[in-house]
Write a protein that holds these residues in place. Structure first.
Motif, PDB file in Angstrom:
ATOM      1  N   ASN A   3       1.701  81.734  74.997  1.00 34.67           N
ATOM      2  CA  ASN A   3       1.345  80.358  74.630  1.00 34.67           C
ATOM      3  C   ASN A   3      -0.158  80.133  74.720  1.00 34.67           C
ATOM      4  N   THR A   4      -0.930  81.051  74.213  1.00 30.38           N
ATOM      5  CA  THR A   4      -2.382  80.954  74.316  1.00 30.38           C
ATOM      6  C   THR A   4      -3.006  80.885  72.930  1.00 30.38           C
ATOM      7  N   LEU A   5      -3.927  79.969  72.779  1.00 32.28           N
ATOM      8  CA  LEU A   5      -4.680  79.828  71.536  1.00 32.28           C
ATOM      9  C   LEU A   5      -6.138  80.118  71.851  1.00 32.28           C
ATOM     10  N   PHE A   6      -6.719  81.041  71.128  1.00 32.03           N
ATOM     11  CA  PHE A   6      -8.137  81.358  71.294  1.00 32.03           C
ATOM     12  C   PHE A   6      -8.900  80.757  70.120  1.00 32.03           C
ATOM     13  N   MET A   7      -9.945  80.023  70.416  1.00 34.78           N
ATOM     14  CA  MET A   7     -10.790  79.425  69.376  1.00 34.78           C
ATOM     15  C   MET A   7     -12.214  79.905  69.608  1.00 34.78           C
ATOM     16  N   ARG A   8     -12.837  80.346  68.538  1.00 38.80           N
ATOM     17  CA  ARG A   8     -14.243  80.748  68.631  1.00 38.80           C
ATOM     18  C   ARG A   8     -15.073  79.632  68.011  1.00 38.80           C
ATOM     19  N   LEU A   9     -15.894  79.002  68.819  1.00 36.51           N
ATOM     20  CA  LEU A   9     -16.752  77.916  68.353  1.00 36.51           C
ATOM     21  C   LEU A   9     -18.173  78.447  68.282  1.00 36.51           C
ATOM     22  N   GLU A  10     -18.669  78.607  67.069  1.00 37.70           N
ATOM     23  CA  GLU A  10     -20.007  79.161  66.893  1.00 37.70           C
ATOM     24  C   GLU A  10     -20.718  78.376  65.801  1.00 37.70           C
ATOM     25  N   ALA A  11     -21.869  77.850  66.140  1.00 44.24           N
ATOM     26  CA  ALA A  11     -22.660  77.090  65.177  1.00 44.24           C
ATOM     27  C   ALA A  11     -24.104  77.047  65.672  1.00 44.24           C
ATOM     28  N   GLY A  12     -25.001  76.709  64.767  1.00 42.02           N
ATOM     29  CA  GLY A  12     -26.414  76.628  65.127  1.00 42.02           C
ATOM     30  C   GLY A  12     -26.688  75.591  66.200  1.00 42.02           C
ATOM     31  N   LEU A  13     -26.121  74.422  66.032  1.00 42.49           N
ATOM     32  CA  LEU A  13     -26.302  73.348  67.010  1.00 42.49           C
ATOM     33  C   LEU A  13     -24.941  72.743  67.340  1.00 42.49           C
ATOM     34  N   ARG A  56      -0.610  63.387  72.398  1.00 42.56           N
ATOM     35  CA  ARG A  56      -0.203  63.392  73.806  1.00 42.56           C
ATOM     36  C   ARG A  56       0.033  64.823  74.282  1.00 42.56           C
ATOM     37  N   GLU A  57       0.677  65.627  73.449  1.00 41.25           N
ATOM     38  CA  GLU A  57       0.925  67.026  73.815  1.00 41.25           C
ATOM     39  C   GLU A  57      -0.386  67.802  73.971  1.00 41.25           C
ATOM     40  N   ILE A  58      -1.330  67.551  73.089  1.00 41.04           N
ATOM     41  CA  ILE A  58      -2.629  68.224  73.167  1.00 41.04           C
ATOM     42  C   ILE A  58      -3.346  67.846  74.459  1.00 41.04           C
ATOM     43  N   ASN A  59      -3.320  66.566  74.817  1.00 38.94           N
ATOM     44  CA  ASN A  59      -4.012  66.112  76.024  1.00 38.94           C
ATOM     45  C   ASN A  59      -3.375  66.644  77.299  1.00 38.94           C
ATOM     46  N   GLU A  60      -2.099  67.023  77.238  1.00 38.63           N
ATOM     47  CA  GLU A  60      -1.416  67.547  78.420  1.00 38.63           C
ATOM     48  C   GLU A  60      -1.588  69.053  78.575  1.00 38.63           C
ATOM     49  N   MET A  61      -2.188  69.711  77.603  1.00 35.47           N
ATOM     50  CA  MET A  61      -2.388  71.159  77.668  1.00 35.47           C
ATOM     51  C   MET A  61      -3.412  71.527  78.738  1.00 35.47           C
ATOM     52  N   ALA A  62      -3.204  72.681  79.354  1.00 41.90           N
ATOM     53  CA  ALA A  62      -4.213  73.235  80.248  1.00 41.90           C
ATOM     54  C   ALA A  62      -5.219  73.976  79.371  1.00 41.90           C
ATOM     55  N   MET A  63      -6.491  73.773  79.639  1.00 37.35           N
ATOM     56  CA  MET A  63      -7.521  74.404  78.816  1.00 37.35           C
ATOM     57  C   MET A  63      -8.573  75.051  79.696  1.00 37.35           C
ATOM     58  N   GLY A  64      -9.178  76.084  79.163  1.00 36.77           N
ATOM     59  CA  GLY A  64     -10.268  76.765  79.842  1.00 36.77           C
ATOM     60  C   GLY A  64     -11.316  77.166  78.823  1.00 36.77           C
ATOM     61  N   VAL A  65     -12.511  77.428  79.290  1.00 35.62           N
ATOM     62  CA  VAL A  65     -13.615  77.804  78.401  1.00 35.62           C
ATOM     63  C   VAL A  65     -14.210  79.110  78.896  1.00 35.62           C
TER      64      VAL A  65
END
Length: 81
Positions: A3-13, A56-65
């Motif tokens: 149940n893990t989603l990996f997102m790569r956030l890459e941008a100049g600013l 609501r489901e998104i806000n209840e998710m555990a997240m890490g960076v």
């Protein structure tokens, strides 16, 4: 990690602000939970006036960076009257 989603956030600013105290806002070098929740909500097509369901489901998710390549902090002073 089924149940893990990996997102790569890459941008100049990128800017992730936190707090709002006396017109001073601090920008963090990493995404906030609300920023990631907003990105996911937009991807799911959740409207801003929707307060239940997927949001609501998104806000209840555990997240890490994980920061692989930390950027440099840009100091900017802006005033608006």
């Amino acid at each position: 990690m089924d149940n893990t989603l990996f997102m790569r956030l890459e941008a100049g600013l990128q800017s992730y602000q936190v707090g709002e105290k006396h017109d001073i806002m601090v920008s963090l070098p990493h995404p906030t939970k609300s920023a990631v929740a907003g990105i996911l909500a937009a991807a799911f097509g959740v409207r801003r006036d929707q307060s239940s369901g997927p949001l609501r489901e998104i806000n209840e998710m555990a997240m890490g960076v994980r920061i692989d390549r930390p950027g440099t902090v840009v100091t900017d002073f802006q005033m608006c009257q």
